[in-house]
Design an enzyme around this catalytic site. Structure first.
Site, mmCIF file in Angstrom:
data_model
loop_
_atom_site.group_PDB
_atom_site.id
_atom_site.type_symbol
_atom_site.label_atom_id
_atom_site.label_comp_id
_atom_site.label_asym_id
_atom_site.label_seq_id
_atom_site.Cartn_x
_atom_site.Cartn_y
_atom_site.Cartn_z
ATOM 1 N N ASP A 53 -0.706 33.136 12.954
ATOM 2 C CA ASP A 53 0.355 33.059 11.955
ATOM 3 C C ASP A 53 0.067 31.807 11.121
ATOM 4 O OD1 ASP A 53 2.562 33.336 10.366
ATOM 5 O OD2 ASP A 53 3.962 33.713 11.997
HETATM 6 C C1 BGC Z 1 5.253 34.375 8.742
HETATM 7 C C2 BGC Z 1 4.321 35.570 8.737
HETATM 8 C C3 BGC Z 1 3.702 35.715 7.375
HETATM 9 C C4 BGC Z 1 2.960 34.430 7.030
HETATM 10 C C5 BGC Z 1 2.286 34.467 5.676
HETATM 11 C C6 BGC Z 1 4.567 33.120 8.241
HETATM 12 O O1 BGC Z 1 5.486 32.079 8.067
HETATM 13 O O2 BGC Z 1 5.746 34.144 10.052
HETATM 14 O O3 BGC Z 1 5.036 36.726 9.095
HETATM 15 O O4 BGC Z 1 2.848 36.813 7.354
HETATM 16 O O5 BGC Z 1 3.895 33.358 7.019
HETATM 17 O O6 BGC Z 1 3.214 34.367 4.659
#
Ligand code: BGC
Length: 534
Positions: free
Chosen positions: A233
């Site tokens: 993530d």
């Molecule tokens: C989120 C993800 C997301 C990523 C990219 C993170 O903060 O938890 O679900 O895909 O950011 O934006």
């Protein structure tokens, strides 16, 4: 003619240690690194899940500046359709938009379990039920991937809380982990083989998901035979070298060479086997070449067609929770004057806050859509009734009550303002704003024909339920949700959705209540497997 495997084996031999380490992290916010010397391309990834959030620039997060895309209903709405084929089709539409914008991988779906009704990101997840979450997640994955666009199944794993999401350790026993929190991922992985899996921010039993050998290697890779790519993530990297050892392919987003250098140093110091990097890079190259091989160029999409499909999906998701004395549908035989009360009807809340925010190609609102459907058959009188921006403002209620008392039926459009539920924090309670509760109770004193239409991404309490005759759960219905609500109110669409999550009468009665949210870096799964409608 060499097979793709043979070509990749050859590339692995040609790549320097530095180049291989560089392939273990992204180039920037949204692209993977190319190695131009050897003809290795970079590919583009973007959020998801219920619409494409493509930044015009791969270097910036793109908030507020995304390219326009169709915003479909969020996962809590999709799951209320209980319709795998429909969700597969949503995946297909998403993939077409990805192709139109040259995106190779969409970051979704999220299949995390709604452990508590107050989870801030519940709107983005399917259910509290691991089987349903896994099956619907697989339908989404297959829908996207069958078109030649990749996915990222997220957030692996036990990421059901937003409070302290980057540091709170999910403390969970093996049976609960297996039966609830891994089952959804296992089903989705085995049924749909996502091109990528996204490892979550949080630790599980003290070990970060992005360097957790038990989860990434022993379970995902060895037990489930997953041979795709794991991405972190965004910024969820705590120990990159341990991550490589555990089977964590790509750090996202790219933040320069800090961690690449640590990987190189660990190999040189004899603390990391280069063969492990080779294994990971090989799988990454398989992903990159697969994505490029199936990539379609020159695709366009028809905004109207996608919008109309989004309306159909939103309509199927609407759940008729109550309909005493057949109050609905609204027909001219029954009613002439309709009161439409609530600011949501002109300022729709149609998606959740955070990384999944789509810039819609257009937005339908309930008021305009109702007026279109009502034609000359009904008189529709609108009143604001409350202020979305002020939970306690009662100044609009008097006018709303007058409008309702002069009508044959009152539609009260209420729900959760966006500051109530979001990625990044959890809710503290499950009530709608006090001014909206007051509104319902005051209107009930002058009007017996009340239908409450709900806009919310997750469960709410309804202490006012006995005061109203009908309730429609319309969720965060995407950009065409306003039209879908009108369709159901006026009987054009038969509301066939069913809840896929518990709506408790009181939060105190839910089994995670004593343990959610976890604080001080520990989140105890004290209720074990005993929660939810199962
Ligand atoms: C989120 C993800 C997301 C990523 C990219 C993170 O903060 O938890 O679900 O895909 O950011 O934006």
């Amino acid at each position: 003619m060499k097979t793709i495997e043979q070509q990749i084996d050859k590339l692995i031999k040609e790549l320097t240690l530095e180049e291989k380490a560089s392939l273990c992290s992204g180039r920037n916010e949204w692209t993977l690194k190319p190695v131009e010397r050897l003809g290795i391309p970079g590919i583009w990834v973007s959020d998801g899940p219920h619409g494409l959030r493509k930044s015009p620039n791969s270097n910036t997060d793109g908030y507020g500046d995304q390219l326009p895309a169709t915003c479909f209903p969020t996962a809590s709405a999709l799951s209320a359709t209980w319709n795998k084929e429909l969700i597969r089709e949503v995946g297909k539409y998403l993939a077409i938009e990805c192709q139109a914008y040259n995106v190779n991988v969409i970051l979704g779906p999220g299949v995390n379990i709604k452990r508590s009704s107050t989870g801030g990101r519940n709107f983005e997840y399917f259910s509290e039920d691991p089987i349903l979450s896994g099956v619907l997640g697989a339908a989404y994955l297959n829908g996207v991937q069958n078109e030649g666009v990749g996915t990222s199944l997220k957030h692996f794993v036990c990421n059901s809380q937003e409070t302290q999401r980057m540091m709170v350790s999910s403390e969970i026993d093996e049976r609960t982990l297996r039966e609830i929190y891994l089952t959804n991922f296992e089903i989705a992985v085995k049924k749909a083989d996502p091109w990528t899996v996204m490892a979550a921010y949080n630790p599980v039993n003290g070990s970060d998901c992005t360097s957790n050998k038990y989860l990434l290697n022993d379970i995902l890779k060895e037990e489930w035979k997953y041979d795709g790519v794991v991405v972190t993530d965004w910024i969820a990297v705590y120990d990159r070298v341990e991550g490589i050892k555990a089977g964590m392919h790509i750090e996202m987003p790219g933040i320069g060479e800090i961690n690449d250098k640590k990987i190189i140093a660990a190999v040189k110091a004899g603390k990391l086997d280069e063969k492990q990097i080779d294994k990971l890079v090989k799988e990454t190259l398989k992903l990159v070449f697969k994505a490029k091989a199936v990539e379609k160029k020159g695709v366009t999409f028809n905004n109207d067609e996608h919008h109309n499909f989004a309306r159909k999906v939103a309509g199927e998701a609407i759940v008729l929770l109550k309909n005493e004395n057949n109050l609905l549908p609204i027909t001219k035989e029954k009613y002439n004057k309709v009161a439409l009360l609530g600011e949501f009807s002109i300022s729709p809340r149609f998606q959740g806050n955070g990384s999944s925010e789509v810039k819609p190609t257009r937005i339908d609102n309930v008021k305009d859509e109702i007026i279109k459907l009502a034609g000359n058959d009904f008189q529709v009188d609108y009143a604001q009734a409350y202020k979305i921006s002020d939970d306690n403002d009662l100044t609009q209620i008097k006018k709303a009550v007058e409008t309702a008392s002069a009508a044959d039926i009152a539609i009260l459009h209420v729900g959760l303002p966006s500051h109530y539920e979001s990625e990044g924090y959890d809710r503290e309670h499950i009530d709608i704003p006090p001014a909206q509760i007051k509104l319902i109770n005051e209107v009930a004193k002058v009007q017996k024909n009340i239908v409450v239409v709900l806009t919310n991404g997750s469960a709410i309490s309804m202490p006012w339920l006995n005061n109203v005759s009908a309730v429609l759960e319309a969720w965060l219905g995407g950009q065409a949700g306003g039209g879908a609500i009108a369709d159901v109110l006026f009987g054009k669409v038969n509301p066939s959705g069913k809840l896929a999550e518990t709506f408790p009468q009181r939060l105190e009665d839910t089994s995670a209540f004593l343990n959610f949210p976890g604080m001080n870096r520990k989140l105890i799964y004290g209720e074990g497997i005993f929660f939810g409608y199962r």
